[in-house]
Design a protein around this motif. Sequence first.
Motif, PDB file in Angstrom:
ATOM      1  N   SER A 245       0.331  31.358   2.095  1.00 55.43           N
ATOM      2  CA  SER A 245       1.552  30.576   2.294  1.00 55.43           C
ATOM      3  C   SER A 245       1.504  29.301   1.477  1.00 55.43           C
ATOM      4  O   SER A 245       0.425  28.776   1.173  1.00 55.43           O
ATOM      5  CB  SER A 245       1.713  30.251   3.777  1.00 55.43           C
ATOM      6  OG  SER A 245       0.742  29.307   4.155  1.00 55.43           O
ATOM      7  N   MET A 246       2.663  28.807   1.132  1.00 53.74           N
ATOM      8  CA  MET A 246       2.747  27.542   0.410  1.00 53.74           C
ATOM      9  C   MET A 246       2.097  26.430   1.242  1.00 53.74           C
ATOM     10  O   MET A 246       1.472  25.516   0.694  1.00 53.74           O
ATOM     11  CB  MET A 246       4.209  27.187   0.119  1.00 53.74           C
ATOM     12  CG  MET A 246       4.942  28.152  -0.813  1.00 53.74           C
ATOM     13  SD  MET A 246       4.209  28.306  -2.471  1.00 53.74           S
ATOM     14  CE  MET A 246       4.504  26.683  -3.164  1.00 53.74           C
ATOM     15  N   ALA A 247       2.265  26.499   2.551  1.00 57.23           N
ATOM     16  CA  ALA A 247       1.767  25.433   3.422  1.00 57.23           C
ATOM     17  C   ALA A 247       0.245  25.320   3.392  1.00 57.23           C
ATOM     18  O   ALA A 247      -0.304  24.240   3.593  1.00 57.23           O
ATOM     19  CB  ALA A 247       2.232  25.686   4.862  1.00 57.23           C
ATOM     20  N   ARG A 248      -0.445  26.461   3.126  1.00 61.74           N
ATOM     21  CA  ARG A 248      -1.916  26.431   3.120  1.00 61.74           C
ATOM     22  C   ARG A 248      -2.495  25.831   1.844  1.00 61.74           C
ATOM     23  O   ARG A 248      -3.676  25.543   1.780  1.00 61.74           O
ATOM     24  CB  ARG A 248      -2.461  27.860   3.246  1.00 61.74           C
ATOM     25  CG  ARG A 248      -2.386  28.442   4.644  1.00 61.74           C
ATOM     26  CD  ARG A 248      -2.798  29.929   4.622  1.00 61.74           C
ATOM     27  NE  ARG A 248      -4.161  30.138   4.156  1.00 61.74           N
ATOM     28  CZ  ARG A 248      -5.221  30.255   4.941  1.00 61.74           C
ATOM     29  NH1 ARG A 248      -5.077  30.181   6.247  1.00 61.74           N
ATOM     30  NH2 ARG A 248      -6.437  30.447   4.455  1.00 61.74           N
ATOM     31  N   ARG A 249      -1.697  25.693   0.828  1.00 63.72           N
ATOM     32  CA  ARG A 249      -2.247  25.297  -0.476  1.00 63.72           C
ATOM     33  C   ARG A 249      -2.618  23.820  -0.535  1.00 63.72           C
ATOM     34  O   ARG A 249      -1.952  22.978   0.048  1.00 63.72           O
ATOM     35  CB  ARG A 249      -1.221  25.602  -1.580  1.00 63.72           C
ATOM     36  CG  ARG A 249      -0.911  27.065  -1.606  1.00 63.72           C
ATOM     37  CD  ARG A 249      -0.030  27.462  -2.761  1.00 63.72           C
ATOM     38  NE  ARG A 249       0.257  28.892  -2.617  1.00 63.72           N
ATOM     39  CZ  ARG A 249       0.913  29.610  -3.484  1.00 63.72           C
ATOM     40  NH1 ARG A 249       1.387  29.054  -4.588  1.00 63.72           N
ATOM     41  NH2 ARG A 249       1.121  30.897  -3.282  1.00 63.72           N
TER      42      ARG A 249
END
Lengths: 428, 428
Positions: A245-249
């Motif tokens: 996910s984008m949030a984990r990056r």
Amino acid sequence: MSIDHDPSGHETTGWAMLDDGLLHQLLAEFSTFGGLPNGGVHRLTASAEDGAARDHLRVWLLGEGAEVRVDRAGNMFGLFDLAGPGAPIVMCGSHLDTQPNGGKLDGALGVAAACCTARSLLFLKRDGHAFEVNFCVVNWTNEEGARFRPSLLGSGSYVGAIALDAALAAADDDGVTAGEALAAIGYLGQDEPPPLPAAYLELHVEQDVRLEENGAQIGIVVRNWGAAKLDVVFTGEQTHTGPGSMARRRDALLGAAHAVTAIRALADRWPGALHTSVARMLLSPNSPNTVAARVEMSVEIRSADDAILSAAHEAANVLLQEAAEAAGIACAIASETRRGIRMLPGEIADLTRTCAREAGYVTMDVDTVAGHDALSFLGRCPTGLIFVPSVDGIAHNPREETAAADLAAGLDTLIRAAFALCSGDRKA
Amino acid sequence: MSIDHDPSGHETTGWAMLDDGLLHQLLAEFSTFGGLPNGGVHRLTASAEDGAARDHLRVWLLGEGAEVRVDRAGNMFGLFDLAGPGAPIVMCGSHLDTQPNGGKLDGALGVAAACCTARSLLFLKRDGHAFEVNFCVVNWTNEEGARFRPSLLGSGSYVGAIALDAALAAADDDGVTAGEALAAIGYLGQDEPPPLPAAYLELHVEQDVRLEENGAQIGIVVRNWGAAKLDVVFTGEQTHTGPGSMARRRDALLGAAHAVTAIRALADRWPGALHTSVARMLLSPNSPNTVAARVEMSVEIRSADDAILSAAHEAANVLLQEAAEAAGIACAIASETRRGIRMLPGEIADLTRTCAREAGYVTMDVDTVAGHDALSFLGRCPTGLIFVPSVDGIAHNPREETAAADLAAGLDTLIRAAFALCSGDRKA
């Protein structure tokens, strides 16, 4: 002694005080070392091209009768005996290293003009003039700070502002140190450098439009802008750019990008009084489909106002952390240097201004925003920095240019000032 | 035929169908070529390390009795005779190239598992099993797209999606072409590759957390996300970072930084349904005190929804131009590729799912967001892509890991599917 001058920029007296033919010849010769098809020069510190340019200078200096010394920072000194052993020295020069894809005048002009000055002074000595001061041509190592940081490495080392060990340990982006690179081209010298001079003079291109816009041929540098320079490291985490996910990056390049735009916006808080930039960035691993784990970048902040510089420097540190937080990554300041705002000594500024005006040139008092080797001498000996106009203000660019008449005016002014100083006459 | 399986991941039947000892051995051996102290692997396409890993694979294949071919794109094929000449082929493999500072499983797992599969099938042949289809282990050139772009260079060339000339002319960031680099390591082959297979199978790490979060051991890939990949060039003008007004500057890095933040923000227009990234950036001249004249960067946009991908791709082009305009510079799209959203063939997904469940593994149907060589075969032959879980979803990172039991489950599933296909039994 007086020197007449005609508008063409050539001497009308019987003796060849101003030899701008030699200036053009030396500039053309230096420009062949690292010369590019676009007219520019790519001659990074202690590269093979720099080695060849140094060899050319050394041979020229020896041919003119100089004693050549290379110190442990690779600085080259060409000592000309005008007044006999033990007399004080006027030192004059600049640097032969260039920016990547740089211009043919930045640095080389100051070295070539110092060579021309040496020949003119030698001519006058043979003509019977009694000098009280000797003359020394100098080529400083790594003024640009392009391959090795910090800039002004050689002149800073010479005056003791930078420890020699630290200077030689400075590493380029491939991990090669300045000491290793200088040794590889045969310019890690062992000679004792000459002592601090009685005065230091440097001719340089302006790299701005102020002289051109004001119709001045000669800039008398009276003040240098202060600068804060920060090397910053953003640390995120490598991952695939696709899945996840984008949030984990934790994207180091995203943090760095936020920082670049914030540092640019910072300049608008003090319009015209603050210059900011980010121009160097190393990404790791720098692969199209792996989120960057690490971005190293160089930030510069410059102002002529100490309160603004301090406020901006402090604000930059906050902005860098905010940029990192916005990307969920870490930011560390790897190194931070600060160059103060200082006035150049009035006596030498008065001398160079007088010399230029006597020869009929329009002068203008200016700041230097950029660093130059001359600044290493402030507070250590009388120091003069003379600018000639840059066409359209173009700098650090292969299209860098100065009109031939302006080059001649700059050389003429430099020779007149060096003549006065070496004669023990400061005209002040 | 039935294969019993115990929870330890080891076969309980008398014949060694599943040899995960060999899998671990091969993975350990491959990881020595470009192995890093941090446990990762740095083995860029056609580097010396890649050459050594290829040599190791070639020797292993020859030792197992395979006919080894290297085609003109450097793809390596190990042909095992199970059913006699003229029989169709099942092809199985992945890639030995890695990301810079990458992991030991990404790609290498698929090649090593294909080798294990070959040995198991050969064992069964010697044990008297009558195969109808031959088996081929394959190592594709430059799947990663890290050194040369585009990714999937070798498999794309094999299926005709990328012209061989274009593949070999792809240049790395130092200007070395894929053809030159392959020739330098002795892998610019001349062999005719085998014809399109009857089926293509690939085992790969998931590089995401979905299997892990759902307690599944085997991911059956049923769909690939589409992707738009853009190589973008921002062009400003070199100048000194000090002198010259901020307003006069045309800073290519500033434009690129605006673009990085805008491309990241684009993902938030379709939360969870759009992945975006910028992870590669080349600056010129990349000197701390010269404004960047040129920044080249790679943009990726991925979605499983064609309408979203199209809208985002279009929006990205607008955002890139706006970013350039905000910095007063130019932006050009140097190249633009688009990979469509496609379903993987149901018959092979059904086969691999059945094989996994028969062996007692929990399966889950998943998308692949990343590209894999298997995708080159979609629409060309029946294609199966099997995932095993990535610990914490870590990918393109030295810390990439998969539990041993999951590796064994993946290999077991692959062998069962290959056995069925090579036996002429699709279990569908």
